[in-house]
Each structure stands twice: as structure tokens, then as C-alpha cells.
Design a protein around this motif. Structure first.
Motif, PDB file in Angstrom:
ATOM      1  N   GLU A  58       0.794  -1.272  -0.107  1.00 22.23           N
ATOM      2  CA  GLU A  58      -0.057   0.002  -0.042  1.00 22.23           C
ATOM      3  C   GLU A  58       0.928   1.290   0.054  1.00 22.23           C
ATOM      4  N   LYS A  59       1.837   1.248   0.930  1.00 19.25           N
ATOM      5  CA  LYS A  59       2.818   2.513   0.618  1.00 19.25           C
ATOM      6  C   LYS A  59       3.520   2.480  -0.602  1.00 19.25           C
ATOM      7  N   GLU A  60       3.906   1.547  -1.169  1.00 17.00           N
ATOM      8  CA  GLU A  60       4.239   1.769  -2.455  1.00 17.00           C
ATOM      9  C   GLU A  60       3.429   2.247  -3.627  1.00 17.00           C
ATOM     10  N   LYS A  61       2.283   1.734  -3.512  1.00 20.69           N
ATOM     11  CA  LYS A  61       1.341   2.255  -4.448  1.00 20.69           C
ATOM     12  C   LYS A  61       1.068   3.608  -4.302  1.00 20.69           C
ATOM     13  N   LYS A  62       0.904   3.983  -3.188  1.00 24.36           N
ATOM     14  CA  LYS A  62       0.529   5.368  -2.672  1.00 24.36           C
ATOM     15  C   LYS A  62       1.682   6.246  -3.323  1.00 24.36           C
ATOM     16  N   SER A  63       3.011   6.019  -3.484  1.00 27.96           N
ATOM     17  CA  SER A  63       4.150   6.643  -3.701  1.00 27.96           C
ATOM     18  C   SER A  63       4.269   6.931  -5.372  1.00 27.96           C
ATOM     19  N   MET A  64       3.503   5.828  -6.258  1.00 25.46           N
ATOM     20  CA  MET A  64       3.531   5.519  -7.489  1.00 25.46           C
ATOM     21  C   MET A  64       2.287   6.438  -8.253  1.00 25.46           C
ATOM     22  N   SER A  65       2.594   7.265  -9.070  1.00 23.66           N
ATOM     23  CA  SER A  65       1.135   7.862  -9.864  1.00 23.66           C
ATOM     24  C   SER A  65       1.013   6.587 -11.078  1.00 23.66           C
ATOM     25  N   GLN A  66      -0.271   6.039 -11.027  1.00 28.12           N
ATOM     26  CA  GLN A  66      -0.439   5.282 -12.055  1.00 28.12           C
ATOM     27  C   GLN A  66      -1.638   5.934 -13.131  1.00 28.12           C
ATOM     28  N   THR A  67      -1.220   6.063 -14.108  1.00 26.84           N
ATOM     29  CA  THR A  67      -2.226   6.727 -14.922  1.00 26.84           C
ATOM     30  C   THR A  67      -2.668   5.649 -16.241  1.00 26.84           C
ATOM     31  N   GLU A  68      -1.922   4.807 -16.467  1.00 30.45           N
ATOM     32  CA  GLU A  68      -2.210   3.677 -17.339  1.00 30.45           C
ATOM     33  C   GLU A  68      -2.400   2.276 -16.674  1.00 30.45           C
ATOM     34  N   GLU A  69      -3.065   1.675 -17.482  1.00 31.59           N
ATOM     35  CA  GLU A  69      -3.196   0.045 -16.791  1.00 31.59           C
ATOM     36  C   GLU A  69      -1.756  -0.727 -17.292  1.00 31.59           C
ATOM     37  N   THR A  70      -1.429  -1.417 -16.378  1.00 32.48           N
ATOM     38  CA  THR A  70      -0.155  -2.144 -16.108  1.00 32.48           C
ATOM     39  C   THR A  70      -0.452  -3.485 -16.534  1.00 32.48           C
ATOM     40  N   LEU A  71       0.502  -4.063 -17.170  1.00 35.77           N
ATOM     41  CA  LEU A  71       0.577  -5.680 -17.667  1.00 35.77           C
ATOM     42  C   LEU A  71      -0.161  -6.551 -16.564  1.00 35.77           C
ATOM     43  N   ILE A  72       0.365  -6.302 -15.401  1.00 40.97           N
ATOM     44  CA  ILE A  72      -0.146  -7.202 -14.096  1.00 40.97           C
ATOM     45  C   ILE A  72      -0.658  -6.151 -13.074  1.00 40.97           C
ATOM     46  N   PRO A  73      -1.481  -6.365 -12.180  1.00 43.08           N
ATOM     47  CA  PRO A  73      -1.844  -5.348 -11.181  1.00 43.08           C
ATOM     48  C   PRO A  73      -0.556  -4.864 -10.667  1.00 43.08           C
ATOM     49  N   LEU A  74      -0.379  -3.555 -10.311  1.00 41.58           N
ATOM     50  CA  LEU A  74       0.647  -2.944  -9.705  1.00 41.58           C
ATOM     51  C   LEU A  74       1.075  -3.617  -8.206  1.00 41.58           C
ATOM     52  N   GLU A  75       0.062  -4.067  -7.638  1.00 39.05           N
ATOM     53  CA  GLU A  75       0.272  -4.831  -6.174  1.00 39.05           C
ATOM     54  C   GLU A  75       1.234  -6.195  -6.560  1.00 39.05           C
ATOM     55  N   ASP A  76       0.904  -6.706  -7.648  1.00 35.25           N
ATOM     56  CA  ASP A  76       1.354  -7.783  -7.680  1.00 35.25           C
ATOM     57  C   ASP A  76       2.957  -7.803  -8.242  1.00 35.25           C
ATOM     58  N   TYR A  77       3.261  -6.882  -9.044  1.00 37.58           N
ATOM     59  CA  TYR A  77       4.522  -6.191  -9.117  1.00 37.58           C
ATOM     60  C   TYR A  77       5.572  -6.170  -7.702  1.00 37.58           C
ATOM     61  N   ILE A  78       4.756  -5.143  -6.851  1.00 36.54           N
ATOM     62  CA  ILE A  78       5.403  -5.018  -5.504  1.00 36.54           C
ATOM     63  C   ILE A  78       5.340  -6.176  -4.727  1.00 36.54           C
ATOM     64  N   LYS A  79       4.442  -7.073  -4.632  1.00 35.44           N
ATOM     65  CA  LYS A  79       4.367  -8.304  -3.932  1.00 35.44           C
ATOM     66  C   LYS A  79       5.652  -9.385  -4.282  1.00 35.44           C
ATOM     67  N   CYS A  80       5.956  -9.134  -5.606  1.00 34.89           N
ATOM     68  CA  CYS A  80       7.096 -10.086  -6.287  1.00 34.89           C
ATOM     69  C   CYS A  80       8.394  -9.270  -6.071  1.00 34.89           C
ATOM     70  N   ALA A  81       8.353  -8.051  -5.465  1.00 30.73           N
ATOM     71  CA  ALA A  81       9.621  -7.327  -5.168  1.00 30.73           C
ATOM     72  C   ALA A  81      10.315  -6.975  -6.577  1.00 30.73           C
ATOM     73  N   VAL A  82       9.633  -6.776  -7.460  1.00 28.24           N
ATOM     74  CA  VAL A  82      10.324  -6.516  -9.014  1.00 28.24           C
ATOM     75  C   VAL A  82      10.875  -5.085  -8.869  1.00 28.24           C
ATOM     76  N   HIS A  83      10.464  -4.335  -7.780  1.00 29.43           N
ATOM     77  CA  HIS A  83      11.035  -2.812  -7.885  1.00 29.43           C
ATOM     78  C   HIS A  83      12.244  -2.985  -6.945  1.00 29.43           C
ATOM     79  N   LEU A  84      12.562  -3.698  -6.099  1.00 29.06           N
ATOM     80  CA  LEU A  84      13.841  -3.646  -5.171  1.00 29.06           C
ATOM     81  C   LEU A  84      15.246  -3.784  -5.848  1.00 29.06           C
ATOM     82  N   GLY A  85      15.940  -2.692  -5.943  1.00 25.65           N
ATOM     83  CA  GLY A  85      17.286  -3.046  -6.549  1.00 25.65           C
ATOM     84  C   GLY A  85      18.142  -3.369  -5.573  1.00 25.65           C
ATOM     85  N   THR A  86      19.481  -2.873  -5.639  1.00 29.17           N
ATOM     86  CA  THR A  86      20.623  -3.394  -4.831  1.00 29.17           C
ATOM     87  C   THR A  86      21.108  -1.816  -4.244  1.00 29.17           C
TER      88      THR A  86
END
Length: 260
Positions: A58-86
Motif C-alpha cells: 500500500e505504501k509503494e502504491k501510494k508513492s507511484m502515480s499510475q495513469t495507465e493500465e499495467t501488464l499485471i496489477p501494480l500490487e503484484d509487481y510489488i508483492k514480487c519485489a520486482v522494484h527492489l534494487g541493490t
């Protein structure tokens, strides 16, 4: 006619490999030590990837401005930690990072992940499966890579990729390919270097520590976690099968494991 075609392809490959060695050296960039992060750092990222909570989503979703539909729900990207770098951010990957967490890990812009994924998909679907191969030497991605092979028919190398199998005509397992896919430019550098010698395109999952020289299509993402690699390969497989008219019944959790 078939023999003539094979001969012409072989001759073409030989001509490519006769290029000046200095030109090849310019094409392949030596990777700095910073790209090869330690086992402890990798384990830290894997641990952080497994600890994504509903609050984090929820925190990550609020920080992102989503104006277009994504390939999978935004929360699934976050649950999979796709956004975490090094903790390392290379000059090549800085444009995809928008902040650092309190623990020092870089955070990749999820909307840019989705945008680059779409671009990579549009490129990928131009090729037939027998003309593509995927290399994933990181063990965390082996299960997803095998499922990618099963669903798309694209050749996959996991535990071992033998250098030269696409460039050395004398090798028994030599084969020709028009497109290479890799899950990490550092770990899968043998496949990267072979493809660079042939001047053929490369699609790569690239983390914040990676350098992207010779990469045709960059998919910015966490390429250390099995869930993240699985998420990306699930999307690529689903969209590839859809474009090619192939049946695709797999679910994201088949590639990632449980998300809850």
C-alpha cells in the motif's frame, strides 16, 4: 536448396568471426567489480523480497502515480519485489531509480518496469521460438526459466551455458540463434559476450548494479529474487504465447511461488 542455405549461413557466420579483434574489444565492455555483488548482498535482497508486507504494498502504491493500465496489477509487481534494487546503482541504471529505502536498497520505478517490459515484448514477438534462447544461471530463477521453456518452446540454459556454442562451428552442440535473452548481464556474461560478437540483439533483465553495454532491450528489475525473475518471465511468456496464438494456462504463482 537446404544444403545451399546452410552453407551460406555458415559462411556468413565465419565472415562475422573474422572481424578485427580490436573491433570486438570495443563491442564488449569489461565489467567493473561493483557489478558482481557479494553473496551476502544477494541474500539480503532475497530476504527483503520475501518480507514484502501488505503495508509495504500500500505504501509503494501510494508513492507511484499510475495513469495507465499495467501488464499485471501494480500490487503484484510489488508483492514480487520486482522494484527492489541493490545498494549499488550503476550509471547505466540510474535513470530507472527514483529513491532509496532506509536500508540502502535502491527502488526502481515500477511504471518504468512495465513500460520497458512492453517494449521488450513488442521486440520479442517478432521472433519464432526456435530462433531464441534464454540463459538464466542464477539458481533462484531456474524453476521460472524451465516453465518459460515449457510454455513458449524457447530453448533455455540454466545450470550451464558453454561459451562458444553459438560462435564456434567446431563444437558439437553449436546452434544458430537470432535473439538472446539473459537474466543478468554479469552472471550470464558468456551468453552476452557470444551474442555481442555476432552483433545480434539481446533482451536482458537488469538490476541497479548492472551495466547495460550491448543490451538491446533493458528490463529494469530485481534479478536476484526468484519471485521477481518469475514475475518477469511469467509476463513475457504469457504475452509471447498470446501473440503467437499458443495456449497459455499458467498462473503467476506457478512462476513465482506463493505471493501471500
Amino acid at each position: 536448396m537446404v544444403a545451399e542455405k546452410t552453407k551460406s549461413l555458415t559462411e556468413e557466420l565465419k565472415e562475422k568471426l573474422k572481424e578485427e579483434s580490436t573491433e570486438l574489444e570495443e563491442t564488449i565492455e569489461s565489467k567493473p567489480d561493483s557489478e558482481n555483488i557479494t553473496k551476502e548482498e544477494t541474500e539480503q535482497i532475497e530476504e527483503a523480497s520475501e518480507k514484502i508486507s501488505k503495508k509495504d504494498v500500500e505504501k509503494e502504491k501510494k508513492s507511484m502515480s499510475q495513469t495507465e493500465e499495467t501488464l499485471i496489477p501494480l500490487e503484484d509487481y510489488i508483492k514480487c519485489a520486482v522494484h527492489l534494487g541493490t545498494k549499488v546503482i550503476s550509471p547505466h541504471m540510474r535513470k530507472f531509480v527514483y529513491k532509496r529505502r532506509a536500508d540502502g536498497l535502491a527502488v526502481i520505478n515500477t511504471i518504468l518496469i512495465d513500460k520497458n517490459l512492453r517494449d521488450a515484448i513488442d521486440f520479442l514477438i517478432k521472433y519464432d521460438p526456435e530462433k531464441i534462447y534464454l540463459c538464466c544461471k542464477r539458481e533462484a530463477g531456474w524453476n521460472a526459466a524451465e516453465l518459460f521453456n515449457e510454455t513458449t518452446g524457447i530453448r533455455v540454459f540454466t545450470k550451464k551455458y558453454s561459451p562458444g556454442i553459438t560462435t564456434n562451428l567446431e563444437l558439437e552442440d553449436f546452434f544458430e540463434s537470432d535473439l538472446t535473452m539473459i537474466c543478468d548481464p554479469w552472471i550470464d556474461k558468456n551468453a552476452l559476450n557470444d551474442t555481442a560478437k555476432l552483433k545480434k540483439p539481446i533482451i536482458s533483465l537488469c538490476d541497479t548494479n548492472n551495466y547495460t553495454k550491448n543490451i538491446t532491450k533493458i528490463i529494469p528489475c530485481n534479478n536476484k529474487s526468484g519471485k521477481s525473475i518469475g514475475c518477469i518471465l511469467f509476463i513475457l511468456a504469457r504475452e509471447y504465447c498470446k501473440a503467437k496464438g499458443k495456449t497459455f494456462t499458467a498462473k503467476i504463482e506457478d512462476f513465482t511461488g506463493p505471493l501471500e
